[in-house]
Design a protein around this motif. Structure first.
Motif, PDB file in Angstrom:
ATOM      1  N   LEU A  18      -0.745  10.948   9.047  1.00  0.00           N
ATOM      2  CA  LEU A  18       0.133  10.062   8.362  1.00  0.00           C
ATOM      3  C   LEU A  18      -0.994   8.998   8.223  1.00  0.00           C
ATOM      4  O   LEU A  18      -1.326   8.380   9.025  1.00  0.00           O
ATOM      5  CB  LEU A  18       1.231   9.692   9.324  1.00  0.00           C
ATOM      6  CG  LEU A  18       1.592   8.327   8.961  1.00  0.00           C
ATOM      7  CD1 LEU A  18       2.756   9.191   7.374  1.00  0.00           C
ATOM      8  CD2 LEU A  18       2.788   8.174   9.974  1.00  0.00           C
ATOM      9  N   GLY A  19      -1.154   8.512   6.412  1.00  0.00           N
ATOM     10  CA  GLY A  19      -1.775   7.140   6.398  1.00  0.00           C
ATOM     11  C   GLY A  19      -1.388   6.405   5.255  1.00  0.00           C
ATOM     12  O   GLY A  19       0.092   6.441   5.123  1.00  0.00           O
ATOM     13  N   ILE A  20      -1.853   5.888   5.105  1.00  0.00           N
ATOM     14  CA  ILE A  20      -1.864   3.817   4.297  1.00  0.00           C
ATOM     15  C   ILE A  20      -3.277   3.473   3.353  1.00  0.00           C
ATOM     16  O   ILE A  20      -4.140   4.000   4.265  1.00  0.00           O
ATOM     17  CB  ILE A  20      -1.395   3.402   5.218  1.00  0.00           C
ATOM     18  CG1 ILE A  20      -0.837   1.820   4.807  1.00  0.00           C
ATOM     19  CG2 ILE A  20      -2.126   2.250   6.396  1.00  0.00           C
ATOM     20  CD1 ILE A  20       0.923   2.032   4.490  1.00  0.00           C
TER      21      ILE A  20
ATOM     22  N   GLU B  71      -2.017  16.802   0.101  1.00  0.00           N
ATOM     23  CA  GLU B  71      -1.879  15.414   0.808  1.00  0.00           C
ATOM     24  C   GLU B  71      -1.064  15.107  -0.805  1.00  0.00           C
ATOM     25  O   GLU B  71      -0.511  14.778  -1.209  1.00  0.00           O
ATOM     26  CB  GLU B  71      -2.571  14.568   0.427  1.00  0.00           C
ATOM     27  CG  GLU B  71      -2.678  12.901   0.417  1.00  0.00           C
ATOM     28  CD  GLU B  71      -4.380  11.922   0.903  1.00  0.00           C
ATOM     29  OE1 GLU B  71      -4.576  12.192   1.230  1.00  0.00           O
ATOM     30  OE2 GLU B  71      -3.692  11.152  -0.235  1.00  0.00           O
ATOM     31  N   VAL B  72       0.216  14.247   0.604  1.00  0.00           N
ATOM     32  CA  VAL B  72       1.057  13.419  -0.592  1.00  0.00           C
ATOM     33  C   VAL B  72       1.516  11.832  -0.604  1.00  0.00           C
ATOM     34  O   VAL B  72       1.310  11.681   0.639  1.00  0.00           O
ATOM     35  CB  VAL B  72       2.601  13.909  -0.469  1.00  0.00           C
ATOM     36  CG1 VAL B  72       3.627  13.757  -1.039  1.00  0.00           C
ATOM     37  CG2 VAL B  72       3.029  15.306  -0.296  1.00  0.00           C
TER      38      VAL B  72
ATOM     39  N   ALA C 289       0.793  -0.706   0.129  1.00  0.00           N
ATOM     40  CA  ALA C 289       0.337   0.195  -0.093  1.00  0.00           C
ATOM     41  C   ALA C 289       0.743   1.355   0.216  1.00  0.00           C
ATOM     42  O   ALA C 289       2.096   1.193   0.536  1.00  0.00           O
ATOM     43  CB  ALA C 289      -1.029  -0.346   0.748  1.00  0.00           C
ATOM     44  N   GLY C 290       0.218   2.312  -0.988  1.00  0.00           N
ATOM     45  CA  GLY C 290       0.617   3.715  -0.456  1.00  0.00           C
ATOM     46  C   GLY C 290       0.721   4.563   0.551  1.00  0.00           C
ATOM     47  O   GLY C 290       0.100   4.118   0.913  1.00  0.00           O
ATOM     48  N   VAL C 291       1.958   4.986   1.172  1.00  0.00           N
ATOM     49  CA  VAL C 291       1.729   5.461   2.622  1.00  0.00           C
ATOM     50  C   VAL C 291       1.846   6.828   2.040  1.00  0.00           C
ATOM     51  O   VAL C 291       2.080   7.739   0.640  1.00  0.00           O
ATOM     52  CB  VAL C 291       3.351   5.906   3.161  1.00  0.00           C
ATOM     53  CG1 VAL C 291       3.185   6.717   3.876  1.00  0.00           C
ATOM     54  CG2 VAL C 291       3.434   4.283   3.410  1.00  0.00           C
ATOM     55  N   THR C 292       0.323   7.499   2.727  1.00  0.00           N
ATOM     56  CA  THR C 292      -0.180   8.603   2.705  1.00  0.00           C
ATOM     57  C   THR C 292       0.846  10.220   3.847  1.00  0.00           C
ATOM     58  O   THR C 292       0.681  10.094   4.691  1.00  0.00           O
ATOM     59  CB  THR C 292      -1.904   9.096   2.311  1.00  0.00           C
ATOM     60  OG1 THR C 292      -2.431   8.839   3.301  1.00  0.00           O
ATOM     61  CG2 THR C 292      -2.021   8.382   1.695  1.00  0.00           C
ATOM     62  N   VAL C 293       1.313  11.321   3.111  1.00  0.00           N
ATOM     63  CA  VAL C 293       1.264  11.909   3.924  1.00  0.00           C
ATOM     64  C   VAL C 293       0.611  13.784   3.928  1.00  0.00           C
ATOM     65  O   VAL C 293       0.656  13.919   2.485  1.00  0.00           O
ATOM     66  CB  VAL C 293       2.851  12.224   4.343  1.00  0.00           C
ATOM     67  CG1 VAL C 293       2.830  12.943   5.498  1.00  0.00           C
ATOM     68  CG2 VAL C 293       3.512  11.043   4.252  1.00  0.00           C
TER      69      VAL C 293
END
Length: 383
Positions: free
Chosen positions: A61-63, A188-189, A22-26
Motif C-alpha cells: 500500500l503506497g502513496i 499496481e492499482v 496524492a494518488g493512493v497505490t495498491v
C-alpha cells in the motif's frame, strides 16, 4: 535498531504529502522468488540453519509523493524448509517481512516521462521474522532481524489506473551481515489517478486602462439612459428599462389546454396514419410545457360480443395512444393516464354506422402551464 521503529519513522516523514491530493497505490498481489545467501557454510553458522529458496507472496500500500516518487509499505511471506548444519531438514520455516520502501522514478531526468514504460530505483528498510517449527507444530527457532532493500524495477502503465510491475531486489540482513536476492512481479492499482506534473502558472499581464473621450452625454438607443451609464446598449424601441439601461423583465403565466380525438376501425386498436400528425402535435406541446399531463380515454361502439370485451377494447385503444406518445415521441409515461369506458359513453347513436364510427374513439385532454420571462414594453398592460 528494530524495524517497526524505522517503519513508523518513514510513515511519519510521508504523512504530510499523504494528506494532499496524492494518488493512493495498491499492489494487491506481488509474486517473487527469494534467493537465500545463508546456504553458504560461513553464513549458516550465523543462524544455525538456512531457509531454502522458495516462492515469495506479498502486497503493498503506497502513496504518490510526486509524479515520479512514491512511498510504499509492503508485507510479504516466504514458506519453505529450514536446513540445519548437518544438511538435514531442521523444520518448516516461515519468513515474514514488513518494509517501508521509496520508489524513485527516472522520469525527471530521462526520456520516459511521456511513455508507458516507467523505470525506477527502490530503497527501503524494515524487519523480517523467521520462525521455524518442528513437524508437530512446536517452535524450534526464531530470529528477528533488521533488513534493508535496494532494487531496480519498472512499471508498465496499462492505463491511468492500472500498471504491471517487475523488480529485482537485494536484501541485506544488518544483524547477521547477510545478503539475499529477490525477483518479483505484480500488479499496481492507483486510486484517484496519478499525480499530474506541476505546471508553472502563466505570468499575469496588466492591460492598460483605456482612455475614453466623451464629447457629450448621448443616448444612442433612445432608452432614456445616457451611453456612459447604459449597460445594455442598443435596447429595442418601446422597451421599458431600469436605471442601468437594461430591459425590465416580467413573468407571464401561460396556460395549456388542448384536446385530441383519434377514431378507430371496428374491433381495432391500431392508430391510423391520418391521426399520427395530431398525436405529434400533442407531444410537441407537452415538451414545450414540461409540467403538463394528459388524461386519455378509450371508447367503443356497441357492436362487440360483450360489455367486458368492449371494455378491454376501449382500454387497448387508450393504451395505443399512450404507447405512441411514449415510444415514438419521448413523452414520459408518468405524465399520461389511461382509462377505458367501453360503450358506456357514446357521443352518437349506436344504431347507425356513422354513429358507431364516431363512438369508436380515443379522447384526450392535455393540460398544463408554464411561466415565461419577457421584456416589458411600454404598451404592455401589467395587472
Amino acid at each position: 535498531m528494530k524495524l517497526n521503529k524505522i517503519t513508523l519513522a518513514l510513515i511519519a516523514a510521508a504523512a504530510a504529502p499523504m494528506m494532499a491530493t496524492a494518488g493512493v497505490t495498491v499492489s494487491p498481489i506481488l509474486l517473487g522468488y527469494h534467493y537465500t545467501e545463508a546456504q553458504d557454510d560461513d553464513n549458516q553458522e550465523k543462524l544455525g540453519f538456512y531457509q531454502e529458496d522458495d516462492l515469495y507472496t506479498g502486497a503493498a500500500l503506497g502513496i504518490e509523493l510526486t509524479p515520479s516518487t512514491q512511498f510504499q509499505v509492503e508485507y510479504g511471506v516466504t514458506d519453505s524448509d529450514a536446513i540445519g548444519r548437518d544438511g538435514k531438514k531442521f523444520g518448516d520455516a516461515e519468513r515474514e517481512m514488513i518494509t517501508g520502501n521509496f520508489l524513485v522514478g527516472f522520469d525527471e531526468f530521462s526520456g520516459y516521462r511521456d511513455t508507458a514504460f516507467r523505470p525506477y530505483a527502490l530503497i527501503g528498510a524494515g524487519q523480517q521474522k523467521i520462525k521455524v517449527n518442528r513437524p508437530d507444530g512446536s517452535e524450534r527457532a526464531e530470529t528477528k532481524d533488521t533488513i534493508g532493500n535496494l532494487g531496480l524495477g519498472a512499471m508498465y502503465r496499462i492505463n491511468d489506473a492500472l500498471s504491471l510491475r517487475g523488480e529485482a531486489r537485494a536484501i541485506h540482513n544488518f544483524d547477521h551481515n547477510l545478503w539475499d536476492g529477490m525477483a518479483l512481479a505484480g500488479l499496481e492499482v492507483v486510486l484517484g489517478g496519478h499525480l499530474a506534473p506541476a505546471v508553472a502558472a502563466p505570468l499575469a499581464t496588466v492591460e492598460p486602462t483605456p482612455v475614453i473621450l466623451v464629447e457629450a452625454d448621448q443616448d444612442s438607443d433612445g432608452d432614456g439612459v445616457i451611453d456612459r451609464l447604459d449597460q445594455c446598449p442598443n435596447t429595442p424601441a418601446n422597451v421599458v428599462v431600469d436605471e442601468t439601461g437594461c430591459p425590465v423583465q416580467i413573468q407571464i403565466d401561460d396556460e395549456l389546454k388542448m384536446e385530441l380525438r383519434v377514431f378507430f376501425d371496428n374491433d381495432k386498436s391500431i392508430i391510423k396514419e391520418q391521426y399520427k400528425p395530431e398525436i405529434a402535435k400533442v407531444a410537441e406541446k407537452m415538451r414545450e410545457y414540461p409540467n403538463s399531463s394528459a388524461s386519455i380515454e378509450g371508447h367503443a361502439s356497441k357492436t362487440g360480443p360483450s360489455a367486458r370485451y368492449n371494455q378491454r377494447l376501449s382500454e387497448a385503444r387508450a393504451i395505443a395512444v399512450k404507447t405512441m406518445l411514449t415510444n415514438e415521441f419521448g413523452v414520459a409515461p408518468n405524465r399520461l393516464s389511461t382509462v377505458g369506458y367501453g360503450y358506456d359513453r357514446p357521443i352518437a347513436p349506436n344504431d347507425t354506422e356513422e354513429g358507431r364510427a364516431m363512438n369508436r374513439r380515443v379522447y384526450a385532454v392535455i393540460t398544463g402551464n408554464k411561466t415565461m420571462t419577457v421584456d416589458q414594453t411600454k404598451d404592455m398592460n401589467v395587472q
